[in-house]
Design a protein around this motif. Structure first.
Motif, PDB file in Angstrom:
ATOM      1  N   ALA A  65      21.803  68.903  41.030  1.00  0.00           N
ATOM      2  CA  ALA A  65      20.981  67.991  41.780  1.00  0.00           C
ATOM      3  C   ALA A  65      21.674  67.107  42.503  1.00  0.00           C
ATOM      4  O   ALA A  65      20.900  66.322  43.594  1.00  0.00           O
ATOM      5  N   SER A  66      23.134  67.040  42.537  1.00  0.00           N
ATOM      6  CA  SER A  66      23.613  65.890  43.150  1.00  0.00           C
ATOM      7  C   SER A  66      24.437  66.336  44.652  1.00  0.00           C
ATOM      8  O   SER A  66      24.624  65.947  45.349  1.00  0.00           O
ATOM      9  N   LEU A  67      25.112  67.621  44.386  1.00  0.00           N
ATOM     10  CA  LEU A  67      26.094  68.252  45.301  1.00  0.00           C
ATOM     11  C   LEU A  67      25.291  69.393  45.925  1.00  0.00           C
ATOM     12  O   LEU A  67      25.395  70.502  45.312  1.00  0.00           O
ATOM     13  N   ASP A  68      25.326  69.521  47.233  1.00  0.00           N
ATOM     14  CA  ASP A  68      24.755  70.836  47.821  1.00  0.00           C
ATOM     15  C   ASP A  68      25.935  71.488  48.989  1.00  0.00           C
ATOM     16  O   ASP A  68      25.566  72.119  49.740  1.00  0.00           O
ATOM     17  N   ASP A  69      27.236  70.740  48.630  1.00  0.00           N
ATOM     18  CA  ASP A  69      28.200  71.420  49.773  1.00  0.00           C
ATOM     19  C   ASP A  69      29.380  71.631  49.009  1.00  0.00           C
ATOM     20  O   ASP A  69      30.504  71.572  49.498  1.00  0.00           O
ATOM     21  N   LEU A  70      29.402  72.368  47.841  1.00  0.00           N
ATOM     22  CA  LEU A  70      30.536  72.510  47.144  1.00  0.00           C
ATOM     23  C   LEU A  70      31.460  73.488  47.942  1.00  0.00           C
ATOM     24  O   LEU A  70      32.790  73.244  47.829  1.00  0.00           O
ATOM     25  N   PRO A  71      30.992  74.376  48.569  1.00  0.00           N
ATOM     26  CA  PRO A  71      32.052  75.141  49.332  1.00  0.00           C
ATOM     27  C   PRO A  71      32.849  74.313  50.400  1.00  0.00           C
ATOM     28  O   PRO A  71      33.773  75.089  50.821  1.00  0.00           O
ATOM     29  N   TRP A  72      32.085  73.446  50.814  1.00  0.00           N
ATOM     30  CA  TRP A  72      32.727  72.668  52.201  1.00  0.00           C
ATOM     31  C   TRP A  72      33.784  71.685  51.580  1.00  0.00           C
ATOM     32  O   TRP A  72      34.911  71.254  52.128  1.00  0.00           O
ATOM     33  N   ARG A  73      33.440  71.048  50.263  1.00  0.00           N
ATOM     34  CA  ARG A  73      33.972  70.109  49.716  1.00  0.00           C
ATOM     35  C   ARG A  73      35.443  70.894  48.964  1.00  0.00           C
ATOM     36  O   ARG A  73      36.524  70.165  49.013  1.00  0.00           O
ATOM     37  N   PHE A  74      35.366  72.084  48.330  1.00  0.00           N
ATOM     38  CA  PHE A  74      36.523  72.511  47.811  1.00  0.00           C
ATOM     39  C   PHE A  74      36.843  73.791  48.228  1.00  0.00           C
ATOM     40  O   PHE A  74      36.082  74.837  48.136  1.00  0.00           O
ATOM     41  N   PRO A  75      37.929  74.130  48.910  1.00  0.00           N
ATOM     42  CA  PRO A  75      38.321  75.555  49.452  1.00  0.00           C
ATOM     43  C   PRO A  75      38.311  76.458  48.314  1.00  0.00           C
ATOM     44  O   PRO A  75      37.862  77.505  48.647  1.00  0.00           O
ATOM     45  N   ALA A  76      38.581  76.318  47.199  1.00  0.00           N
ATOM     46  CA  ALA A  76      38.599  77.276  45.989  1.00  0.00           C
ATOM     47  C   ALA A  76      37.194  77.721  45.866  1.00  0.00           C
ATOM     48  O   ALA A  76      36.878  78.887  45.429  1.00  0.00           O
ATOM     49  N   VAL A  77      36.127  76.884  46.082  1.00  0.00           N
ATOM     50  CA  VAL A  77      34.827  77.164  45.921  1.00  0.00           C
ATOM     51  C   VAL A  77      34.329  78.292  47.037  1.00  0.00           C
ATOM     52  O   VAL A  77      33.789  79.152  46.809  1.00  0.00           O
ATOM     53  N   LYS A  78      34.966  77.834  48.310  1.00  0.00           N
ATOM     54  CA  LYS A  78      34.796  78.751  49.455  1.00  0.00           C
ATOM     55  C   LYS A  78      35.225  80.094  49.151  1.00  0.00           C
ATOM     56  O   LYS A  78      34.826  81.072  49.429  1.00  0.00           O
ATOM     57  N   ALA A  79      36.539  80.043  48.537  1.00  0.00           N
ATOM     58  CA  ALA A  79      37.108  81.650  48.310  1.00  0.00           C
ATOM     59  C   ALA A  79      36.290  82.215  47.473  1.00  0.00           C
ATOM     60  O   ALA A  79      36.192  83.323  47.428  1.00  0.00           O
ATOM     61  N   LEU A  80      35.716  81.694  46.362  1.00  0.00           N
ATOM     62  CA  LEU A  80      34.714  82.300  45.272  1.00  0.00           C
ATOM     63  C   LEU A  80      33.766  82.742  45.941  1.00  0.00           C
ATOM     64  O   LEU A  80      33.108  83.864  45.860  1.00  0.00           O
ATOM     65  N   VAL A  81      33.084  82.162  46.949  1.00  0.00           N
ATOM     66  CA  VAL A  81      31.723  82.403  47.565  1.00  0.00           C
ATOM     67  C   VAL A  81      31.832  83.640  48.239  1.00  0.00           C
ATOM     68  O   VAL A  81      31.063  84.400  48.430  1.00  0.00           O
ATOM     69  N   ARG A  82      33.155  83.940  48.918  1.00  0.00           N
ATOM     70  CA  ARG A  82      33.413  85.200  49.652  1.00  0.00           C
ATOM     71  C   ARG A  82      33.405  86.327  48.446  1.00  0.00           C
ATOM     72  O   ARG A  82      32.931  87.321  48.987  1.00  0.00           O
ATOM     73  N   HIS A  83      34.157  86.176  47.348  1.00  0.00           N
ATOM     74  CA  HIS A  83      33.981  87.239  46.349  1.00  0.00           C
ATOM     75  C   HIS A  83      32.276  87.400  45.998  1.00  0.00           C
ATOM     76  O   HIS A  83      31.692  88.457  45.779  1.00  0.00           O
ATOM     77  N   LEU A  84      31.571  86.380  45.787  1.00  0.00           N
ATOM     78  CA  LEU A  84      30.035  86.374  45.451  1.00  0.00           C
ATOM     79  C   LEU A  84      29.402  87.219  46.252  1.00  0.00           C
ATOM     80  O   LEU A  84      28.572  87.830  46.008  1.00  0.00           O
ATOM     81  N   ASP A  85      29.550  87.046  47.854  1.00  0.00           N
ATOM     82  CA  ASP A  85      28.929  87.598  48.763  1.00  0.00           C
ATOM     83  C   ASP A  85      29.140  89.287  48.625  1.00  0.00           C
ATOM     84  O   ASP A  85      27.959  89.858  48.756  1.00  0.00           O
ATOM     85  N   ARG A  86      30.346  89.359  48.364  1.00  0.00           N
ATOM     86  CA  ARG A  86      30.688  90.787  48.300  1.00  0.00           C
ATOM     87  C   ARG A  86      29.949  91.462  47.067  1.00  0.00           C
ATOM     88  O   ARG A  86      29.428  92.655  47.439  1.00  0.00           O
TER      89      ARG A  86
END
Ligand SMILES: [Fe+2]
Length: 212
Positions: A65-86
């Motif tokens: 409920a508090s953070l809606d920008d994890l992929p921008w905050r953390f490059p590792a989360v951004k990298a994870l999201v690329r995997h998730l999309d695939r």
């Protein structure tokens, strides 16, 4: 079609209305370690999330409920999201979904740090089509995720299944993840996280995909 045993040699049985749960090993040890750092950092820095977790009885910390920008905050989360999309795309193909020109879009992603003794009771993820979890830390005893047959409320007069029934026939099925495991399911599929009996926290990142 599967053949029946000797008692009915001429019959066959078709399996209909299957429920898919998608599993993949995603990323390497370095990504898992980086994500573990991100999750612990968020848990210590995100005062609003800690307050929300306390207020709503979440046993540990969630950024839900508090953070809606994890992929921008953390490059590792951004990298994870690329995997998730695939993988979300691959799952949609497996489900034979006709996306009709629209796309699967990551709608939300959040961190869960479930403390020892914590659990998360049965729930679904409304307003989305694919949901899932990526596991970052799963200490021994932290437990599996447990999925419930969505038809269970309709089976009011049906006999219980035998404990040794084949897995696809069980009304509840547990899937034991390890660090680096990605699980995807359709968002209407009810699931729960049983009591964390480990001595340390169970850390995961959950998310929803919408169809837009
Ligand atoms: Fe969930």
């Amino acid at each position: 079609m599967t053949d029946l045993p000797e008692s009915a040699p001429d019959a066959s049985i078709e399996t209909l209305f299957v429920t898919r749960v998608y599993r993949a090993a995603v990323g390497d040890e370095a990504l898992v370690a980086e994500l573990a750092d991100c999750c612990r950092l968020a848990a210590s820095d995100d005062g609003a999330g800690r307050a929300w977790s306390r207020k709503h009885g979440y046993p540990g910390y969630t950024s839900y409920a508090s953070l809606d920008d994890l992929p921008w905050r953390f490059p590792a989360v951004k990298a994870l999201v690329r995997h998730l999309d695939r993988h979300a795309k691959a799952f949609a193909r497996d489900l034979a979904w006709d996306l009709a020109g629209r796309k699967l879009e990551l709608d939300s992603i959040w961190i869960n740090v479930l403390e020892p003794g914590g659990f998360h009771s049965g729930h679904i993820h409304p307003h989305s089509v694919i949901s899932g979890t990526y596991y970052v830390a799963v200490p021994d005893g932290a437990g599996a995720i447990r999925f419930e047959d969505p038809r269970l409320p309709l089976m009011m007069a049906a006999p219980a299944r035998k404990a040794k029934a084949d897995r696809p026939l069980l009304p509840h099925v547990s899937v034991a993840p390890e660090p680096g495991t990605l699980l995807l399911w359709e968002s209407w599929l009810r699931h729960e996280v049983p009591l964390n009996r480990a001595e340390t926290e169970r850390v995961s990142i959950s998310f929803n995909y919408a169809w837009r």
